[in-house]
Design an enzyme around this catalytic site. Structure first.
Site, mmCIF file in Angstrom:
data_model
loop_
_atom_site.group_PDB
_atom_site.id
_atom_site.type_symbol
_atom_site.label_atom_id
_atom_site.label_comp_id
_atom_site.label_asym_id
_atom_site.label_seq_id
_atom_site.Cartn_x
_atom_site.Cartn_y
_atom_site.Cartn_z
ATOM 1 N N ASP A 225 0.842 -1.193 0.000
ATOM 2 C CA ASP A 225 0.000 0.000 0.000
ATOM 3 C C ASP A 225 0.877 1.243 0.000
ATOM 4 O O ASP A 225 1.549 1.540 0.987
ATOM 5 C CB ASP A 225 -0.888 -0.019 1.255
ATOM 6 C CG ASP A 225 -2.035 0.961 1.172
ATOM 7 O OD1 ASP A 225 -1.848 2.051 0.616
ATOM 8 O OD2 ASP A 225 -3.122 0.645 1.680
ATOM 9 N N HIS B 189 -7.667 -1.276 -9.411
ATOM 10 C CA HIS B 189 -7.492 -0.128 -8.525
ATOM 11 C C HIS B 189 -6.244 0.686 -8.874
ATOM 12 O O HIS B 189 -6.296 1.921 -8.935
ATOM 13 C CB HIS B 189 -7.413 -0.618 -7.079
ATOM 14 C CG HIS B 189 -7.274 0.476 -6.064
ATOM 15 N ND1 HIS B 189 -8.333 1.275 -5.682
ATOM 16 C CD2 HIS B 189 -6.197 0.907 -5.350
ATOM 17 C CE1 HIS B 189 -7.924 2.145 -4.779
ATOM 18 N NE2 HIS B 189 -6.640 1.948 -4.563
#
Length: 436
Positions: free
Chosen positions: A250, A344
């Site tokens: 992330d 994403h």
């Protein structure tokens, strides 16, 4: 860092010498000793701490000499309170964090707000240096060093009306638009004042949280508070991009301070408007619950298609390593895009959003397991940008229209805060607004 062990030993010798002379070592004194012996700078910009209590009692000893050991590197790292920007923005992810929002109390206005920010700034400066709070310290962090503690302050939309400073409210602080994927709890959103606390030790972070809460006194009351965590420093063989609770890396494409346009994207320019926001930034805060039971039903290949990156190493599905540029046009033997159109990481790319960029600096959270066995867990998303209308908003709008990840997450709270530039020596955070 090649001579780190030698410098640690010098610090240990200084501590042991003082003890042999029968001198009690205060927290402030040992901090000074650490600086005098030239302890190597840590990643957070400093290395200082105290290894014994202010009454001179030593901690557990190790080594052949039996003297008190030098403070471990994690505890010794120190971030600077004073500076061009507030701490807690460009520093690396911290192992433990707390986000807390306050509303000014009824009858509290500009004068009370200024006094509060003065108290908070003094406390933050002390605690970030590894010192005790000025009054009624709880001793929770007594045995630890600064541990990369950062304390960051911001102002919400409602703060300006409550203090009579509406004319100083930035246009960029206008409320965020509604998104179709939002399921927001208003009680856990927004707030007049926002404080972000992070440290690489959970007790140090909690110590700061408690001190900030007590400092609020009668001037402000807690609106909401959230706790988060990240991987501890040293848990991996080498520094690497953090993983979230879905197991995905992330923050791979986070803008870096070394990039020429970093300041332009993340910080308000010195000549920007309003002037009190010079060198500041805007923080978007979102509590994003991850629907882990659903997510974990997917195969690894399905998860990778949702994200657009390999779960193992963060590399784009188009090939290469984590840092390899994603090839959005690459197709497989069947002519299908290797990186799915709704992946994403494809949707969030700056070059797919008119150059919009945000600096992600999140914490994971886990607030227990419900009666149905569902974990209340996810991401305390915090992102930084010079202008949220050009940073967060266009990216989130695009995600709202077709992100494959949206089926597995739920935005449950939201806030937008103006975070002024750093305080200079002798200043408190927000002084240019409150006394301008």
């Amino acid at each position: 860092m090649a001579d780190q062990s030698t410098k640690e030993n010098n610090k240990e010798d200084a501590v042991g010498s003082a003890q042999q002379n029968g001198e009690g070592i205060s927290r402030r004194r040992l901090l000074g000793t650490a600086g005098a012996t030239g302890l190597a700078l840590g990643a957070a910009g400093g290395a200082t701490g105290y290894a014994v209590g202010s009454d001179g009692d030593s901690g557990s000893s190790s080594g052949a000499s039996g003297s008190s050991p030098a403070l471990a590197s994690v505890g010794a790292d120190m971030a600077m309170f004073h500076g061009k920007h507030q701490p807690g923005i460009t520093e690396g992810l911290q192992a433990s964090g707390h986000l807390i929002a306050f509303d000014l109390a009824a009858g509290a206005g500009r004068t009370e707000a200024a006094a509060l920010l003065r108290r908070w700034s003094d406390t933050a400066q002390r605690l970030m240096a590894g010192e005790a709070a000025a009054h009624d310290d709880t001793d929770v962090a007594r045995d630890a060093g600064p541990s990369s503690l950062t304390v960051t302050f911001g102002f919400g939309y409602g703060f300006f009306a409550r203090t009579g400073l509406e004319k100083q409210r930035p246009v960029a602080l206008d409320p965020l638009p509604e998104f179709s994927s939002d399921h927001l709890d208003k009680a856990r959103s927004n707030g007049d004042l926002w404080v972000q606390i992070g440290a690489n030790d959970a007790l140090v972070a909690f110590h700061a949280l408690r001190a900030i809460q007590k400092d609020a006194g009668s001037a402000a009351r807690v609106r909401w508070q959230m706790n988060g965590f990240n991987r501890s420093p040293g848990a991996t063989a080498q520094p690497m991009t953090a993983r979230n609770l879905m197991g995905q890396m992330d923050g791979t494409r986070n803008p870096k301070p070394s990039e020429a346009d970093f300041d332009k994207r993340i910080f308000v320019p010195a000549s920007g408007e309003p002037s009190w926001m010079a060198n500041g930034s805007y923080a978007v805060v979102r509590r994003i619950r991850m629907l882990l039971d659903d997510w974990e039903q997917l195969s690894v290949k399905q998860q990778e298609d949702v994200v657009g990156r390999k779960k193992s190493n963060g590399a784009p599905l188009s090939g290469g390593s984590e840092t390899t540029a994603m090839d959005l046009e690459k197709v497989d033997a069947n002519g299908d895009l290797v990186v799915p159109i709704n992946a994403h990481s494809r949707i969030t790319r700056p070059d797919e959003n008119g150059g919009a960029a945000i600096l992600r600096r999140p914490f994971s959270f886990h607030d227990g397991i419900g009666a149905d066995g569902t974990p209340d867990a996810g991401l305390l998303f915090v992102c930084w940008q010079a202008d949220p209308l050009r940073g967060f908003v266009p990216v989130q709008r695009k995600l709202d229209r077709g992100d494959a990840l949206s089926k597995f997450i739920r935005h449950e709270s939201s806030g937008l805060f103006a975070v002024p530039g750093g305080a200079g020596e002798g200043e408190y955070v927000g002084q240019r607004l409150l006394e301008g």
